[in-house]
Motif scaffolding. Structure first.
Motif, PDB file in Angstrom:
ATOM      1  N   GLU A 164       0.872  -1.176   0.000  1.00 29.09           N
ATOM      2  CA  GLU A 164       0.000   0.000   0.000  1.00 29.09           C
ATOM      3  C   GLU A 164       0.907   1.223   0.000  1.00 29.09           C
ATOM      4  OE1 GLU A 164      -3.538   0.514   0.814  1.00 29.09           O
ATOM      5  OE2 GLU A 164      -4.038  -1.599   0.556  1.00 29.09           O
ATOM      6  N   PHE A 165       0.933   1.956  -1.097  1.00 29.26           N
ATOM      7  CA  PHE A 165       1.790   3.127  -1.200  1.00 29.26           C
ATOM      8  C   PHE A 165       1.183   4.320  -0.480  1.00 29.26           C
ATOM      9  CE2 PHE A 165       3.084   0.772  -5.078  1.00 29.26           C
ATOM     10  CZ  PHE A 165       4.438   0.686  -4.818  1.00 29.26           C
ATOM     11  N   HIS A 166       2.045   5.204   0.004  1.00 23.14           N
ATOM     12  CA  HIS A 166       1.627   6.475   0.586  1.00 23.14           C
ATOM     13  C   HIS A 166       2.694   7.509   0.248  1.00 23.14           C
ATOM     14  CE1 HIS A 166       4.242   4.501   3.504  1.00 23.14           C
ATOM     15  NE2 HIS A 166       4.653   5.704   3.815  1.00 23.14           N
ATOM     16  N   LEU A 167       2.292   8.759   0.213  1.00 25.47           N
ATOM     17  CA  LEU A 167       3.231   9.843  -0.091  1.00 25.47           C
ATOM     18  C   LEU A 167       3.249  10.843   1.046  1.00 25.47           C
ATOM     19  CD1 LEU A 167       2.471  10.581  -3.861  1.00 25.47           C
ATOM     20  CD2 LEU A 167       4.316   9.190  -2.899  1.00 25.47           C
ATOM     21  N   ASP A 168       4.422  11.418   1.273  1.00 25.18           N
ATOM     22  CA  ASP A 168       4.597  12.447   2.281  1.00 25.18           C
ATOM     23  C   ASP A 168       5.018  13.723   1.561  1.00 25.18           C
ATOM     24  OD1 ASP A 168       5.238  14.139   4.362  1.00 25.18           O
ATOM     25  OD2 ASP A 168       6.691  12.779   5.290  1.00 25.18           O
ATOM     26  N   ALA A 169       4.087  14.644   1.407  1.00 25.28           N
ATOM     27  CA  ALA A 169       4.351  15.888   0.678  1.00 25.28           C
ATOM     28  C   ALA A 169       5.390  16.753   1.386  1.00 25.28           C
ATOM     29  CB  ALA A 169       3.051  16.676   0.495  1.00 25.28           C
ATOM     30  N   ARG A 170       5.573  16.543   2.707  1.00 15.98           N
ATOM     31  CA  ARG A 170       6.519  17.352   3.479  1.00 15.98           C
ATOM     32  C   ARG A 170       7.952  16.829   3.401  1.00 15.98           C
ATOM     33  NH1 ARG A 170       5.053  16.653   9.151  1.00 15.98           N
ATOM     34  NH2 ARG A 170       4.626  14.579   8.418  1.00 15.98           N
ATOM     35  N   SER A 171       8.150  15.658   2.829  1.00 22.62           N
ATOM     36  CA  SER A 171       9.470  15.011   2.876  1.00 22.62           C
ATOM     37  C   SER A 171      10.523  15.684   2.003  1.00 22.62           C
ATOM     38  CB  SER A 171       9.348  13.549   2.458  1.00 22.62           C
ATOM     39  OG  SER A 171       9.156  13.443   1.060  1.00 22.62           O
ATOM     40  N   GLY A 172      10.090  16.382   0.966  1.00 13.91           N
ATOM     41  CA  GLY A 172      11.047  16.970   0.037  1.00 13.91           C
ATOM     42  C   GLY A 172      11.595  15.964  -0.969  1.00 13.91           C
ATOM     43  N   VAL A 173      11.109  14.720  -0.908  1.00 12.27           N
ATOM     44  CA  VAL A 173      11.540  13.663  -1.822  1.00 12.27           C
ATOM     45  C   VAL A 173      10.509  13.556  -2.942  1.00 12.27           C
ATOM     46  CG1 VAL A 173      12.035  11.183  -2.026  1.00 12.27           C
ATOM     47  CG2 VAL A 173      12.700  12.422   0.041  1.00 12.27           C
ATOM     48  N   ALA A 174      10.980  13.471  -4.168  1.00 14.59           N
ATOM     49  CA  ALA A 174      10.078  13.377  -5.320  1.00 14.59           C
ATOM     50  C   ALA A 174       9.140  12.172  -5.156  1.00 14.59           C
ATOM     51  CB  ALA A 174      10.885  13.237  -6.600  1.00 14.59           C
ATOM     52  N   PRO A 175       7.876  12.314  -5.559  1.00 12.60           N
ATOM     53  CA  PRO A 175       6.918  11.217  -5.397  1.00 12.60           C
ATOM     54  C   PRO A 175       7.382   9.887  -6.009  1.00 12.60           C
ATOM     55  CG  PRO A 175       5.751  13.225  -5.937  1.00 12.60           C
ATOM     56  CD  PRO A 175       7.223  13.531  -6.065  1.00 12.60           C
ATOM     57  N   TYR A 176       7.983   9.918  -7.198  1.00 10.80           N
ATOM     58  CA  TYR A 176       8.394   8.654  -7.806  1.00 10.80           C
ATOM     59  C   TYR A 176       9.482   7.986  -6.967  1.00 10.80           C
ATOM     60  CZ  TYR A 176      12.915  10.017  -9.864  1.00 10.80           C
ATOM     61  OH  TYR A 176      14.222  10.369 -10.051  1.00 10.80           O
ATOM     62  N   MET A 177      10.359   8.795  -6.338  1.00 13.26           N
ATOM     63  CA  MET A 177      11.400   8.235  -5.477  1.00 13.26           C
ATOM     64  C   MET A 177      10.803   7.662  -4.191  1.00 13.26           C
ATOM     65  SD  MET A 177      14.323   8.158  -6.895  1.00 13.26           S
ATOM     66  CE  MET A 177      15.214   7.618  -5.450  1.00 13.26           C
ATOM     67  N   GLN A 178       9.752   8.289  -3.683  1.00 13.77           N
ATOM     68  CA  GLN A 178       9.090   7.751  -2.494  1.00 13.77           C
ATOM     69  C   GLN A 178       8.529   6.355  -2.790  1.00 13.77           C
ATOM     70  OE1 GLN A 178       6.554  10.329  -0.074  1.00 13.77           O
ATOM     71  NE2 GLN A 178       7.384  12.103  -1.177  1.00 13.77           N
ATOM     72  N   LEU A 179       7.941   6.189  -3.986  1.00 13.68           N
ATOM     73  CA  LEU A 179       7.410   4.878  -4.367  1.00 13.68           C
ATOM     74  C   LEU A 179       8.536   3.850  -4.464  1.00 13.68           C
ATOM     75  CD1 LEU A 179       4.829   5.909  -7.133  1.00 13.68           C
ATOM     76  CD2 LEU A 179       4.407   5.514  -4.699  1.00 13.68           C
ATOM     77  N   ILE A 180       9.638   4.239  -5.092  1.00 11.27           N
ATOM     78  CA  ILE A 180      10.795   3.349  -5.226  1.00 11.27           C
ATOM     79  C   ILE A 180      11.318   2.948  -3.847  1.00 11.27           C
ATOM     80  CG2 ILE A 180      13.218   3.239  -5.960  1.00 11.27           C
ATOM     81  CD1 ILE A 180      12.366   5.024  -8.376  1.00 11.27           C
ATOM     82  N   HIS A 181      11.463   3.922  -2.950  1.00  7.69           N
ATOM     83  CA  HIS A 181      11.968   3.645  -1.606  1.00  7.69           C
ATOM     84  C   HIS A 181      11.047   2.688  -0.864  1.00  7.69           C
ATOM     85  CE1 HIS A 181      14.881   7.265  -1.152  1.00  7.69           C
ATOM     86  NE2 HIS A 181      14.726   6.958  -2.415  1.00  7.69           N
ATOM     87  N   GLN A 182       9.740   2.839  -1.049  1.00 11.92           N
ATOM     88  CA  GLN A 182       8.792   1.973  -0.358  1.00 11.92           C
ATOM     89  C   GLN A 182       8.879   0.532  -0.853  1.00 11.92           C
ATOM     90  OE1 GLN A 182       4.821   3.826   0.023  1.00 11.92           O
ATOM     91  NE2 GLN A 182       5.899   5.778  -0.107  1.00 11.92           N
ATOM     92  N   VAL A 183       9.092   0.352  -2.154  1.00 11.92           N
ATOM     93  CA  VAL A 183       9.262  -1.004  -2.685  1.00 11.92           C
ATOM     94  C   VAL A 183      10.561  -1.602  -2.160  1.00 11.92           C
ATOM     95  CG1 VAL A 183       9.654  -2.381  -4.776  1.00 11.92           C
ATOM     96  CG2 VAL A 183       7.847  -0.658  -4.744  1.00 11.92           C
ATOM     97  N   ARG A 184      11.640  -0.823  -2.206  1.00 11.13           N
ATOM     98  CA  ARG A 184      12.927  -1.313  -1.696  1.00 11.13           C
ATOM     99  C   ARG A 184      12.822  -1.697  -0.218  1.00 11.13           C
ATOM    100  NH1 ARG A 184      16.631   3.474  -4.090  1.00 11.13           N
ATOM    101  NH2 ARG A 184      16.747   2.800  -6.261  1.00 11.13           N
ATOM    102  N   GLN A 185      12.161  -0.845   0.562  1.00 10.62           N
ATOM    103  CA  GLN A 185      12.008  -1.120   1.996  1.00 10.62           C
ATOM    104  C   GLN A 185      11.206  -2.402   2.212  1.00 10.62           C
ATOM    105  OE1 GLN A 185       9.641   1.696   4.290  1.00 10.62           O
ATOM    106  NE2 GLN A 185      10.969   1.382   6.044  1.00 10.62           N
ATOM    107  N   ALA A 186      10.127  -2.566   1.470  1.00  9.28           N
ATOM    108  CA  ALA A 186       9.309  -3.779   1.599  1.00  9.28           C
ATOM    109  C   ALA A 186      10.111  -5.022   1.219  1.00  9.28           C
ATOM    110  CB  ALA A 186       8.048  -3.658   0.739  1.00  9.28           C
ATOM    111  N   LEU A 187      10.987  -4.895   0.227  1.00  3.93           N
ATOM    112  CA  LEU A 187      11.845  -6.022  -0.161  1.00  3.93           C
ATOM    113  C   LEU A 187      12.857  -6.328   0.936  1.00  3.93           C
ATOM    114  CD1 LEU A 187      12.434  -5.152  -3.915  1.00  3.93           C
ATOM    115  CD2 LEU A 187      11.326  -7.210  -3.026  1.00  3.93           C
ATOM    116  N   ARG A 188      13.456  -5.303   1.514  1.00  2.00           N
ATOM    117  CA  ARG A 188      14.446  -5.504   2.580  1.00  2.00           C
ATOM    118  C   ARG A 188      13.830  -6.163   3.805  1.00  2.00           C
ATOM    119  NH1 ARG A 188      16.655  -0.583   0.695  1.00  2.00           N
ATOM    120  NH2 ARG A 188      18.736  -0.960  -0.129  1.00  2.00           N
ATOM    121  N   LEU A 189      12.578  -5.807   4.090  1.00  2.00           N
ATOM    122  CA  LEU A 189      11.904  -6.342   5.270  1.00  2.00           C
ATOM    123  C   LEU A 189      11.210  -7.677   5.009  1.00  2.00           C
ATOM    124  CD1 LEU A 189      10.386  -3.036   6.677  1.00  2.00           C
ATOM    125  CD2 LEU A 189      12.386  -4.289   7.521  1.00  2.00           C
TER     126      LEU A 189
END
Length: 135
Positions: free
Chosen positions: A3-28
């Protein structure tokens, strides 16, 4: 399914947030080979972003060898990032949950907890590099 979510306050581009979430889910170990990612249309609607942004994230993950697109079927996990220490995650997660409970009991709000954790994490990582150079 993730389940993807975005944090508009993070300063990270939305596409990178999605990539990071997939990577994190894979690591865990939350995602594994063969798991299907949500459709571009579903992600775009759920997190209210342009479908091209989701496509950009999925293309980058495909370039990294982490996902494979099957035309007419979907996008599937084709690689992994988890390591042998996956069994160690649960005790660490429980310890972190206890720490979060203590922080809340001490009166810290979500932003204060996040700031405290991130500043401590960045300071600690800056002085103790992972042996394999992982960031």
């Amino acid at each position: 399914m993730i389940e993807f979510h975005l944090d508009a306050r993070s300063g990270v581009a939305p596409y990178m947030q999605l990539i990071h979430q997939v990577r994190q889910a894979l690591r865990l170990g939350l995602l594994s080979e063969g798991d299907r990612l949500p459709t571009v249309k579903d992600v775009a609607a759920k997190v209210a972003i342009n479908p091209n942004t989701v496509l950009k994230a999925y293309r980058e993950l495909e370039y990294e060898g982490l996902v494979a697109k099957k035309p007419g079927v979907g996008t599937f996990i084709s690689g992994t990032l988890s390591d042998a220490s996956l069994s160690e995650h649960e005790p660490l997660r429980q310890e972190l949950q206890r720490w979060l409970d203590k922080a809340r009991s001490a009166g810290l709000g979500e932003e204060s907890i996040e700031a405290l954790f991130l500043s401590t994490f960045r300071t600690r990582i800056g002085t103790h590099k992972h042996p394999e150079g992982e960031k």
